[in-house]
Design a protein around this motif. Structure first.
Motif, PDB file in Angstrom:
ATOM      1  N   VAL A 194      -6.803   5.358 -13.720  1.00 31.89           N
ATOM      2  CA  VAL A 194      -5.476   6.385 -13.511  1.00 31.89           C
ATOM      3  C   VAL A 194      -4.483   5.492 -14.240  1.00 31.89           C
ATOM      4  O   VAL A 194      -4.165   4.195 -13.857  1.00 31.89           O
ATOM      5  N   ASN A 195      -3.529   6.125 -14.923  1.00 39.59           N
ATOM      6  CA  ASN A 195      -2.584   5.645 -15.750  1.00 39.59           C
ATOM      7  C   ASN A 195      -1.137   6.188 -15.342  1.00 39.59           C
ATOM      8  O   ASN A 195      -0.837   7.508 -15.290  1.00 39.59           O
ATOM      9  N   TYR A 196      -0.370   5.541 -14.486  1.00 39.60           N
ATOM     10  CA  TYR A 196       1.058   5.752 -13.828  1.00 39.60           C
ATOM     11  C   TYR A 196       2.090   5.170 -14.884  1.00 39.60           C
ATOM     12  O   TYR A 196       3.180   5.280 -14.514  1.00 39.60           O
ATOM     13  N   GLY A 197       1.768   4.775 -15.968  1.00 42.95           N
ATOM     14  CA  GLY A 197       2.736   3.767 -16.980  1.00 42.95           C
ATOM     15  C   GLY A 197       3.546   4.880 -17.747  1.00 42.95           C
ATOM     16  O   GLY A 197       4.341   4.223 -18.545  1.00 42.95           O
ATOM     17  N   ILE A 198       3.254   6.093 -17.809  1.00 44.01           N
ATOM     18  CA  ILE A 198       3.973   7.083 -18.752  1.00 44.01           C
ATOM     19  C   ILE A 198       5.268   7.423 -17.988  1.00 44.01           C
ATOM     20  O   ILE A 198       4.994   8.128 -16.947  1.00 44.01           O
ATOM     21  N   ASP A 199       6.293   7.728 -18.423  1.00 47.49           N
ATOM     22  CA  ASP A 199       7.320   8.326 -17.813  1.00 47.49           C
ATOM     23  C   ASP A 199       7.898   9.410 -18.938  1.00 47.49           C
ATOM     24  O   ASP A 199       7.588   9.338 -20.285  1.00 47.49           O
ATOM     25  N   ASP A 202       0.157   7.829  -5.278  1.00 45.64           N
ATOM     26  CA  ASP A 202       0.412   6.167  -5.885  1.00 45.64           C
ATOM     27  C   ASP A 202       0.786   5.388  -4.650  1.00 45.64           C
ATOM     28  O   ASP A 202       1.747   4.921  -4.692  1.00 45.64           O
ATOM     29  N   TRP A 203      -0.555   5.281  -4.001  1.00 48.90           N
ATOM     30  CA  TRP A 203      -0.250   4.376  -2.936  1.00 48.90           C
ATOM     31  C   TRP A 203      -0.094   2.904  -3.165  1.00 48.90           C
ATOM     32  O   TRP A 203       0.621   2.129  -2.856  1.00 48.90           O
ATOM     33  N   GLY A 204      -0.457   2.356  -4.531  1.00 52.02           N
ATOM     34  CA  GLY A 204      -0.077   1.169  -4.915  1.00 52.02           C
ATOM     35  C   GLY A 204      -1.048   0.200  -4.439  1.00 52.02           C
ATOM     36  O   GLY A 204      -2.423   0.625  -4.202  1.00 52.02           O
ATOM     37  N   TRP A 205      -1.028  -1.073  -4.543  1.00 50.69           N
ATOM     38  CA  TRP A 205      -1.894  -2.198  -4.652  1.00 50.69           C
ATOM     39  C   TRP A 205      -2.505  -2.164  -3.102  1.00 50.69           C
ATOM     40  O   TRP A 205      -3.413  -2.740  -2.773  1.00 50.69           O
ATOM     41  N   PHE A 206      -1.686  -1.734  -1.985  1.00 52.28           N
ATOM     42  CA  PHE A 206      -2.217  -1.769  -0.654  1.00 52.28           C
ATOM     43  C   PHE A 206      -2.917  -0.550  -0.093  1.00 52.28           C
ATOM     44  O   PHE A 206      -2.616  -0.244   1.182  1.00 52.28           O
ATOM     45  N   ARG A 207      -3.624   0.126  -1.105  1.00 52.39           N
ATOM     46  CA  ARG A 207      -3.952   1.542  -0.498  1.00 52.39           C
ATOM     47  C   ARG A 207      -5.055   1.212   0.429  1.00 52.39           C
ATOM     48  O   ARG A 207      -5.322   2.022   1.296  1.00 52.39           O
ATOM     49  N   TRP A 208      -5.712  -0.062   0.338  1.00 52.34           N
ATOM     50  CA  TRP A 208      -6.676  -0.308   1.264  1.00 52.34           C
ATOM     51  C   TRP A 208      -6.243  -0.269   2.723  1.00 52.34           C
ATOM     52  O   TRP A 208      -6.975  -0.073   3.623  1.00 52.34           O
ATOM     53  N   PHE A 209      -5.017  -0.670   2.985  1.00 55.46           N
ATOM     54  CA  PHE A 209      -4.448  -0.766   4.210  1.00 55.46           C
ATOM     55  C   PHE A 209      -3.643   0.498   4.585  1.00 55.46           C
ATOM     56  O   PHE A 209      -3.672   1.056   5.501  1.00 55.46           O
ATOM     57  N   GLU A 210      -2.920   1.099   3.790  1.00 53.60           N
ATOM     58  CA  GLU A 210      -2.150   2.451   3.848  1.00 53.60           C
ATOM     59  C   GLU A 210      -2.971   3.596   4.122  1.00 53.60           C
ATOM     60  O   GLU A 210      -2.468   4.315   5.294  1.00 53.60           O
ATOM     61  N   ARG A 211      -3.963   3.938   3.412  1.00 53.27           N
ATOM     62  CA  ARG A 211      -4.638   5.060   3.783  1.00 53.27           C
ATOM     63  C   ARG A 211      -5.480   5.010   5.256  1.00 53.27           C
ATOM     64  O   ARG A 211      -5.201   5.863   5.936  1.00 53.27           O
ATOM     65  N   PRO A 212      -5.938   3.922   5.608  1.00 55.41           N
ATOM     66  CA  PRO A 212      -6.455   4.044   6.884  1.00 55.41           C
ATOM     67  C   PRO A 212      -5.442   4.086   8.043  1.00 55.41           C
ATOM     68  O   PRO A 212      -5.412   4.581   9.119  1.00 55.41           O
ATOM     69  N   LEU A 213      -4.060   3.476   7.766  1.00 57.59           N
ATOM     70  CA  LEU A 213      -3.217   3.630   8.825  1.00 57.59           C
ATOM     71  C   LEU A 213      -2.445   4.873   8.917  1.00 57.59           C
ATOM     72  O   LEU A 213      -2.205   5.593   9.784  1.00 57.59           O
ATOM     73  N   PHE A 214      -2.554   5.711   7.572  1.00 61.67           N
ATOM     74  CA  PHE A 214      -2.076   7.131   7.674  1.00 61.67           C
ATOM     75  C   PHE A 214      -3.310   8.041   8.283  1.00 61.67           C
ATOM     76  O   PHE A 214      -2.894   8.708   8.918  1.00 61.67           O
ATOM     77  N   SER A 244      10.547   5.550  -9.605  1.00 63.48           N
ATOM     78  CA  SER A 244      10.823   4.312  -9.288  1.00 63.48           C
ATOM     79  C   SER A 244       9.586   3.295  -9.401  1.00 63.48           C
ATOM     80  O   SER A 244       8.761   3.821  -9.598  1.00 63.48           O
ATOM     81  N   PHE A 245      10.029   2.204  -9.211  1.00 60.36           N
ATOM     82  CA  PHE A 245       8.822   1.076  -9.348  1.00 60.36           C
ATOM     83  C   PHE A 245       7.702   1.123  -8.570  1.00 60.36           C
ATOM     84  O   PHE A 245       6.785   0.705  -8.726  1.00 60.36           O
ATOM     85  N   ASN A 246       8.007   1.780  -7.297  1.00 59.68           N
ATOM     86  CA  ASN A 246       6.914   2.020  -6.258  1.00 59.68           C
ATOM     87  C   ASN A 246       6.421   3.254  -6.278  1.00 59.68           C
ATOM     88  O   ASN A 246       5.433   3.364  -5.278  1.00 59.68           O
ATOM     89  N   VAL A 247       6.929   4.115  -6.553  1.00 60.93           N
ATOM     90  CA  VAL A 247       6.450   5.630  -6.616  1.00 60.93           C
ATOM     91  C   VAL A 247       6.892   6.379  -7.820  1.00 60.93           C
ATOM     92  O   VAL A 247       7.805   6.457  -8.363  1.00 60.93           O
ATOM     93  N   HIS A 248       5.667   6.649  -8.510  1.00 58.80           N
ATOM     94  CA  HIS A 248       5.789   7.384  -9.888  1.00 58.80           C
ATOM     95  C   HIS A 248       5.760   8.788  -9.871  1.00 58.80           C
ATOM     96  O   HIS A 248       5.410   9.421  -9.070  1.00 58.80           O
ATOM     97  N   ALA A 249       6.823   9.196 -10.663  1.00 56.33           N
ATOM     98  CA  ALA A 249       6.859  10.703 -10.801  1.00 56.33           C
ATOM     99  C   ALA A 249       7.007  10.817 -12.605  1.00 56.33           C
ATOM    100  O   ALA A 249       7.719  10.237 -13.092  1.00 56.33           O
ATOM    101  N   GLY A 250       6.235  11.834 -12.958  1.00 52.68           N
ATOM    102  CA  GLY A 250       6.369  11.863 -14.418  1.00 52.68           C
ATOM    103  C   GLY A 250       5.024  12.285 -15.040  1.00 52.68           C
ATOM    104  O   GLY A 250       3.960  12.684 -14.190  1.00 52.68           O
ATOM    105  N   PRO A 251       4.467  12.303 -16.323  1.00 50.78           N
ATOM    106  CA  PRO A 251       3.460  12.322 -16.873  1.00 50.78           C
ATOM    107  C   PRO A 251       2.329  11.296 -16.390  1.00 50.78           C
ATOM    108  O   PRO A 251       2.727   9.938 -16.010  1.00 50.78           O
TER     109      PRO A 251
END
Length: 595
Positions: free
Chosen positions: A243-248, A349-361, A228-235
């Protein structure tokens, strides 16, 4: 004004209807397994009588086989193929399985720390399966060279009898060609999910040997998680530390020659699902090239190529490649990154807000270690967030009091300039500035909670540590939607509820607590706003129902704390509540007179 109100009401109804009926499409895209029964490994092959092709079965967020016939076939194949007596056992704290000496293939791996389903007796989560099985997924290491002079995919390697791969006991497979060149594959495994393979060539002959070490991951798309657009799965992978998430998978299958060359030097690359991944980490002493390929029948390859080398007589060559195959646990990935694998932590694939998501986790995990229950940890996290925001809430109430105080002046301006809306707005803004009132101050707590809400959403759908974590009673998996739905009488009626009507107990509690919260707020002066606020709790109940149970627990707890906070602040500002009640009564009488 009456026509404007009617237009506003019609617009609100239309937007609500679009949101309600369009929500099902969105939920089926982002939560394709919401409301669907999970297939079990015990499904019989007779279920294949249903004319359901592989293309008709949509992938789920977790991935894995979905066709009952494939599930049954996989169970039979695994039982047969893994019974071969010459397999080399793998036993480690993170992974168990075996190596096939035919080809030296790592094709049997299961995780020790994660179960296949929420049922604790469902057995371990399988990562690798042998070639030819419905869930085919394996890794192989070898060489490109003259036929007969280098080992091939079907070469039978030699290993000491009774050998076993453990963190304390490496395993070495050997094969010698007719010219006297010996090839070795030495496997080492750590306590988590990393297998190290030394590909050795020792030339005991009289002529130079030209070889090119290679490695490959082979997998089927059948078991892929939804991309999906917010969680990558594939190559995916890291190349030149980017890091390249752009290939499916479709990009690879539809590329010229069904092949995508990776640009730059590979730091690591392979295939990812939401919770699991298999990646190759090349030897840093040699610049490796890589590509992804589709070879048909939904089979995809991740290939790695070292530069070709010539091994002179009496000389030896070794290339060391690492294979990660397992769960994307944040601490484990971060540790590997600290050991030198560039940006390995970004395999999640935390996305753009990993600076906040990782500390929250990290905070959530620390609370979990303290209380031993992730549901309770989410509740404690909510208490902490609301506690931090309490001073802001106090300012919000002060702003509400100031707004109420200037209501008579605002009404006078509205009456004076009722036929000149621009001038009316200009005078109201001037009044705000003169009285030092910020009309948006009341929205600040909501805006501040949005990053927390979104970060928790990402944590719940990404972190394998949250997968299958129970809370209490019927909530067995905080990362999945509430399983009890009101429209099938909480499971008593045997039918699958459509995703947009999958309203469970937690969703109902969310609607009730939001309704109570709105009831404590001062009644809006505008009747249209009042109608929207009356609908909003029940609309949000429908919208949020298919989301992860942990997210609803967060929001319900936040609503309860907000209600308690409002009662406390009203007790400190009784004049505000009295004024709000008086204005609401006046507005009601005015509407009654008008009607």
């Amino acid at each position: 004004m009456e026509n404007q109100n009617q237009r506003n009401l019609i617009l609100a109804v239309v937007l609500s209807a679009l949101l309600l009926f369009g929500w099902d499409t969105g939920i089926r895209y982002f939560y394709p397994d919401a409301g669907k029964p999970k297939p079990t490994a015990t499904a019989s092959a007779s279920a294949s009588a249903t004319p359901e092709s592989a293309e008709a079965i949509k992938p789920t967020r977790e991935g894995g086989l979905l066709n009952p016939a494939d599930i049954a076939q996989e169970a039979r194949d695994i039982k047969t193929l893994l019974a071969a007596p010459n397999r080399i056992a793998i036993t480690a704290p993170g992974l168990t399985g075996s190596i096939n000496p035919v080809g030296g293939v790592i094709d049997d791996l299961v995780t020790v720390r994660h179960t296949a389903t929420v049922d604790k007796d469902s057995g371990p989560q399988r990562i690798f399966s042998p070639a030819g099985t419905p869930a085919q997924h394996f890794a192989q290491f070898g060489w490109v060279g003259e036929a007969g002079q280098v080992p091939g995919q079907q070469t039978l390697w030699s290993a000491p009898a009774g050998t076993k791969l453990t963190p304390d006991t490496p395993v070495t497979l050997t094969w010698t060609n007719p010219a006297g060149t010996t090839f070795t594959l030495t496997y080492k495994i750590d306590a988590d999910y990393m297998i190290t393979v030394d590909q050795g060539v020792s030339n005991a002959g009289t002529a130079p040997v030209s070889v090119q070490p290679v490695a490959q991951i082979n997998r089927t798309k059948k078991t892929a998680a939804v991309d999906s657009f917010n969680v990558h799965a594939g190559p995916f992978g890291a190349f030149d530390e980017v890091v390249n998430y752009g290939i499916d998978y479709d990009d690879v299958a539809e590329a010229p020659k069904a092949q995508v060359e990776n640009e730059g030097s590979a730091n690591w690359f392979g295939f990812t699902d939401v919770y699991w991944m298999s990646t190759l980490i090349p030897d840093t002493r040699a610049k490796a090239s890589s590509d992804f390929r589709a070879i048909g029948n939904d089979i995809f390859l991740a290939n790695m190529f070292y530069p070709a080398s010539t091994v002179a007589p009496g000389q030896a060559l070794t290339r060391t490649t690492k294979l990660f195959a397992g769960a994307k646990e944040m601490k484990v990935l971060d540790r590997y990154e600290a050991e030198g694998i560039a940006n390995f932590g970004l395999a999640i694939d935390w996305g753009w807000f990993r600076w906040f998501e990782r500390p929250l986790f990290m905070l959530l995990e620390a609370l979990f270690r303290t209380v031993g229950n992730f549901g309770v940890a989410i509740i404690l996290l909510t208490v902490i967030v609301r506690g931090i925001m309490f001073p802001i809430a106090q300012k919000q109430f002060a702003s509400m009091a100031a707004m109420r105080a200037i209501q008579p002046k605002m009404k006078a301006i509205q009456e004076r300039y009722k036929d000149d809306r621009p001038k009316q707005q200009e005078e109201i803004m001037a009044l705000y500035k003169k009285e030092g009132v910020n009309p948006l101050a009341g929205c600040l707590p909501i805006f501040l909670q949005i990053p927390v809400f979104f970060a928790l959403y990402k944590v719940l759908i990404l972190a394998v540590e949250m997968r299958h974590q129970p809370f209490a009673l019927w909530i067995k998996d905080l990362s999945a939607p509430d399983p009890l739905h009101i429209f099938n009488l909480f499971g008593l009626l045997d039918f699958t509820v459509p995703a947009f009507l999958g309203i469970g107990v937690l969703a109902i509690l969310l609607g009730i607590t939001m309704w109570l919260q709105f009831k404590l707020n001062p009644a809006p002066m505008d009747p249209i706003q009042e109608q929207v606020f009356a609908i909003m709790p029940w609309l949000m109940m429908v919208i949020m129902a298919p989301f992860a149970a942990g997210l609803l627990i967060y929001w319900i707890t936040s609503n309860i704390l907000t209600i308690a906070q409002q009662k406390y602040l009203y007790s400190k500002h009784p004049q505000l509540k009295e004024q709000a009640a008086k204005e609401a009564a006046d507005a009601k009488r005015a509407r009654e007179r008008k009607s």
